[in-house]
Write an enzyme that holds these catalytic residues in place. Structure first.
Site, PDB file in Angstrom:
ATOM      1  N   GLY A 250     -21.547 -15.427 -23.025  1.00 47.48           N
ATOM      2  CA  GLY A 250     -21.881 -15.203 -24.428  1.00 47.48           C
ATOM      3  C   GLY A 250     -20.783 -15.684 -25.352  1.00 47.48           C
ATOM      4  O   GLY A 250     -20.397 -15.010 -26.299  1.00 47.48           O
ATOM      5  N   ALA A 251     -20.280 -16.898 -25.105  1.00 48.39           N
ATOM      6  CA  ALA A 251     -19.078 -17.372 -25.787  1.00 48.39           C
ATOM      7  C   ALA A 251     -19.357 -18.323 -26.941  1.00 48.39           C
ATOM      8  O   ALA A 251     -18.441 -18.983 -27.425  1.00 48.39           O
ATOM      9  CB  ALA A 251     -18.152 -18.056 -24.783  1.00 48.39           C
ATOM     10  N   SER A 252     -20.592 -18.387 -27.413  1.00 49.32           N
ATOM     11  CA  SER A 252     -20.908 -19.357 -28.465  1.00 49.32           C
ATOM     12  C   SER A 252     -20.553 -18.881 -29.862  1.00 49.32           C
ATOM     13  O   SER A 252     -20.513 -19.683 -30.798  1.00 49.32           O
ATOM     14  CB  SER A 252     -22.398 -19.730 -28.410  1.00 49.32           C
ATOM     15  OG  SER A 252     -23.208 -18.583 -28.611  1.00 49.32           O
TER      16      SER A 252
ATOM     17  N   VAL B 107     -27.703 -14.800 -18.394  1.00 49.83           N
ATOM     18  CA  VAL B 107     -26.924 -13.938 -17.509  1.00 49.83           C
ATOM     19  C   VAL B 107     -27.686 -12.690 -17.063  1.00 49.83           C
ATOM     20  O   VAL B 107     -27.122 -11.852 -16.355  1.00 49.83           O
ATOM     21  CB  VAL B 107     -25.584 -13.537 -18.160  1.00 49.83           C
ATOM     22  CG1 VAL B 107     -24.698 -14.752 -18.336  1.00 49.83           C
ATOM     23  CG2 VAL B 107     -25.800 -12.821 -19.480  1.00 49.83           C
TER      24      VAL B 107
ATOM     25  N   ASN C 238     -18.577 -10.857 -21.476  1.00 55.18           N
ATOM     26  CA  ASN C 238     -18.714 -10.551 -22.895  1.00 55.18           C
ATOM     27  C   ASN C 238     -20.164 -10.419 -23.345  1.00 55.18           C
ATOM     28  O   ASN C 238     -20.463  -9.682 -24.288  1.00 55.18           O
ATOM     29  CB  ASN C 238     -18.019 -11.635 -23.717  1.00 55.18           C
ATOM     30  CG  ASN C 238     -18.352 -11.532 -25.189  1.00 55.18           C
ATOM     31  OD1 ASN C 238     -17.870 -10.651 -25.893  1.00 55.18           O
ATOM     32  ND2 ASN C 238     -19.209 -12.432 -25.666  1.00 55.18           N
TER      33      ASN C 238
ATOM     34  N   SER D 279     -18.105  -0.455 -25.400  1.00 52.98           N
ATOM     35  CA  SER D 279     -18.233  -0.200 -26.835  1.00 52.98           C
ATOM     36  C   SER D 279     -17.846   1.244 -27.109  1.00 52.98           C
ATOM     37  O   SER D 279     -17.977   2.116 -26.238  1.00 52.98           O
ATOM     38  CB  SER D 279     -19.676  -0.434 -27.292  1.00 52.98           C
ATOM     39  OG  SER D 279     -19.900   0.087 -28.587  1.00 52.98           O
TER      40      SER D 279
ATOM     41  N   TYR E 289     -28.448   1.614 -25.687  1.00 56.62           N
ATOM     42  CA  TYR E 289     -27.294   0.715 -25.758  1.00 56.62           C
ATOM     43  C   TYR E 289     -26.026   1.478 -25.372  1.00 56.62           C
ATOM     44  O   TYR E 289     -25.227   0.994 -24.567  1.00 56.62           O
ATOM     45  CB  TYR E 289     -27.171   0.151 -27.176  1.00 56.62           C
ATOM     46  CG  TYR E 289     -25.901  -0.633 -27.428  1.00 56.62           C
ATOM     47  CD1 TYR E 289     -25.757  -1.926 -26.925  1.00 56.62           C
ATOM     48  CD2 TYR E 289     -24.847  -0.073 -28.154  1.00 56.62           C
ATOM     49  CE1 TYR E 289     -24.592  -2.642 -27.146  1.00 56.62           C
ATOM     50  CE2 TYR E 289     -23.683  -0.786 -28.375  1.00 56.62           C
ATOM     51  CZ  TYR E 289     -23.563  -2.072 -27.870  1.00 56.62           C
ATOM     52  OH  TYR E 289     -22.413  -2.782 -28.095  1.00 56.62           O
TER      53      TYR E 289
ATOM     54  N   LYS F 186     -23.481   0.824 -22.108  1.00 55.26           N
ATOM     55  CA  LYS F 186     -22.059   0.557 -22.244  1.00 55.26           C
ATOM     56  C   LYS F 186     -21.217   1.620 -21.536  1.00 55.26           C
ATOM     57  O   LYS F 186     -20.109   1.326 -21.054  1.00 55.26           O
ATOM     58  CB  LYS F 186     -21.683   0.463 -23.724  1.00 55.26           C
ATOM     59  CG  LYS F 186     -22.227  -0.785 -24.411  1.00 55.26           C
ATOM     60  CD  LYS F 186     -21.729  -2.062 -23.758  1.00 55.26           C
ATOM     61  CE  LYS F 186     -22.057  -3.301 -24.574  1.00 55.26           C
ATOM     62  NZ  LYS F 186     -21.536  -4.545 -23.964  1.00 55.26           N
TER      63      LYS F 186
ATOM     64  N   ILE G  65     -16.352  -4.127 -35.299  1.00 53.94           N
ATOM     65  CA  ILE G  65     -15.769  -5.463 -35.375  1.00 53.94           C
ATOM     66  C   ILE G  65     -16.631  -6.294 -36.318  1.00 53.94           C
ATOM     67  O   ILE G  65     -17.795  -6.579 -36.030  1.00 53.94           O
ATOM     68  CB  ILE G  65     -15.703  -6.141 -33.987  1.00 53.94           C
ATOM     69  CG1 ILE G  65     -14.989  -5.237 -32.967  1.00 53.94           C
ATOM     70  CG2 ILE G  65     -15.010  -7.500 -34.103  1.00 53.94           C
ATOM     71  CD1 ILE G  65     -13.546  -4.928 -33.275  1.00 53.94           C
TER      72      ILE G  65
END
Length: 254
Positions: A14-16, A66, A92, A145, A159, A163, A192
């Protein structure tokens, strides 16, 4: 002390964009060869790889869902043949997808959230472990998270549960991997900013409330998370495994 990751191969899922992109850039700046994973955002992944190339680093983009074990295996095999055995894995990829109360929860959303946050972490780790074990070294960093500790905001219960499971899995995997020289740790971001997550799912009012409730009186930035990840994959953290670093400006203290 400057952290040097020369000749290390790092896979960031998930690095885009957002946190993943910042992690990829920071690892590359330290000298790692970075596999930039994306699922649908090819253009943004190319931008990340382009930025790394401009700084003189090495990066390649790799498409892969993924949540699919078949695609995970193909992804890791391709990286191995093109960049080398993965030394650093940063799990990630993850998301809430949408806010839905427990009373409204659909089986479909439950499965999608759990697959994206937990299944991806488990099976991506499984895919890189043989190579790390053969080398007798490696670093895995998982993404949790603050929701794992406080249950998250409205409509975030599943969610939050996914996590929390990531934190528990990190501890179990750390015990299994330690005899092979592999460190497994977790980071747990709070609010964030400048991420697609909060742009999609958190109202401006809620964002301001989060900042007001943070002792450091600012939002976190993707680079704040990336810095913690860089520490955890470096020699500076050699005696740390099975731990979770909280990155929330003091909003949640353990």
């Amino acid at each position: 002390m400057k952290i040097v990751l020369t000749d290390k191969v790092a896979l960031v899922t998930g690095a885009s964009s957002g946190i993943g992109a910042s992690i990829a850039l920071m690892l590359a700046e330290a000298g790692a060869k970075v596999a930039v994973n994306y699922n649908t955002s090819r253009e943004k992944a190319e931008e990340v790889a382009g930025s790394i190339a401009q700084m003189g680093g090495t990066a390649r983009i790799y498409q892969g869902d993924v949540t699919s074990t078949g695609q995970i295996e193909a992804l890791v095999n391709r990286i191995g043949s093109e960049l080398g055995t993965v030394d650093i894995l940063v799990n990630n990829a993850g998301h809430m997808l949408e806010r839905q109360s427990s009373a409204e929860m659909t089986e479909s959303l439950y499965e999608r959230v759990m697959d994206l946050n937990l299944k991806s972490t488990v099976f991506m780790s499984k895919a890189v472990l043989p190579g790390m074990i053969a080398k007798g070294s490696g670093h895995i960093v998982n993404m949790s998270s603050v929701a794992a500790h406080n249950g998250g905001g409205p409509g975030a219960s599943i969610y939050a549960a996914s996590k929390a499971a990531v934190i528990a899995y990190t501890k179990g995997l750390a015990k299994e991997a330690a005899p092979h020289g592999i460190n497994v740790n977790c980071v747990s971001p709070g609010f964030i900013g400048n991420t697609r997550f909060h742009a999609q799912l958190t109202t401006p009012e809620a964002q301001q409330a989060a900042i007001a409730g943070t002792p450091l009186k600012r939002q976190g930035e993707p680079s704040d998370v990336a810095g913690a990840v860089l520490f955890l994959v470096s020699g500076l953290s050699g005696f740390i495994t099975g731990e979770t670093i909280e990155i929330n400006g003091g909003a949640f203290m353990r």
